[in-house]
Design a protein around this motif. Structure first.
Motif, short mmCIF file in Angstrom:
data_model
loop_
_atom_site.label_atom_id
_atom_site.label_comp_id
_atom_site.label_asym_id
_atom_site.label_seq_id
_atom_site.Cartn_x
_atom_site.Cartn_y
_atom_site.Cartn_z
N SER A 97 -3.96 6.69 63.19
CA SER A 97 -5.38 6.99 63.30
C SER A 97 -6.04 6.91 61.92
O SER A 97 -7.25 6.72 61.80
N ARG A 106 -7.90 8.02 48.90
CA ARG A 106 -7.46 8.66 50.13
C ARG A 106 -5.95 8.75 50.17
O ARG A 106 -5.26 7.79 49.86
N GLU A 164 -9.94 5.59 60.25
CA GLU A 164 -10.65 6.54 59.39
C GLU A 164 -10.83 5.98 57.98
O GLU A 164 -11.88 6.16 57.36
N THR A 165 -9.82 5.28 57.49
CA THR A 165 -9.90 4.70 56.15
C THR A 165 -10.89 3.54 56.13
O THR A 165 -11.64 3.37 55.17
#
Length: 141
Positions: free
Chosen positions: A27, A19, A31-32
């Motif tokens: 944010s 990623r 999400e990670t």
């Protein structure tokens, strides 16, 4: 075929999650974590996944807050170990765990968590920035 060769062929190859995170985009931490949870869903026990998520979020938060230049996350899952790397792109800042003051609230404990919960961890300086990594060995969390 020799025994060693047969064993090597039966071992599953490592798989990776990659990623790229934008600068100061907090944010991206959640999400990670969600991406890691899904990636590990069928590869690790739930308690191992929870530890990996916690440590990943600490490293990603540090990279995004302290460097403001974005980060790259690479997770490598092999049968015997999980390796998580967070690369930032700011030179000259070497992270170090420290004992926070009582007045610090919840800040400053990230690398202490990594140090206490990971089986191994470290920092590798790059030409541009650094990689902070940790490993969890299967069945040791």
């Amino acid at each position: 075929m020799r025994t060693g060769e047969a064993t090597k062929r039966r071992e599953s190859p490592p798989v990776r999650l990659y990623r790229r995170l934008g600068h100061a985009d907090l944010s991206a931490v959640g999400e990670t974590r969600a991406a890691l949870r899904e990636f590990l869903r069928c590869r690790r026990r739930p308690e191992e996944t929870e530890v990996a998520e916690l440590l990943l979020s600490e490293l990603v938060t540090n990279a995004l807050i302290h460097t403001r230049n974005g980060a790259v996350v690479t997770v490598t899952s092999a049968p015997a170990r999980l390796r998580v790397e967070v690369r930032d792109f700011l030179t000259g800042q070497e992270p170090a765990p420290y004992v926070p003051n009582a007045d610090d609230g919840t800040h400053g404990r990230g690398l202490l968590l990594v140090q206490s919960l990971a089986d191994s961890w470290g920092v590798v300086t790059q030409a541009l920035g650094k990689v902070v990594w940790f490993e969890l060995h299967a069945g040791t969390s």
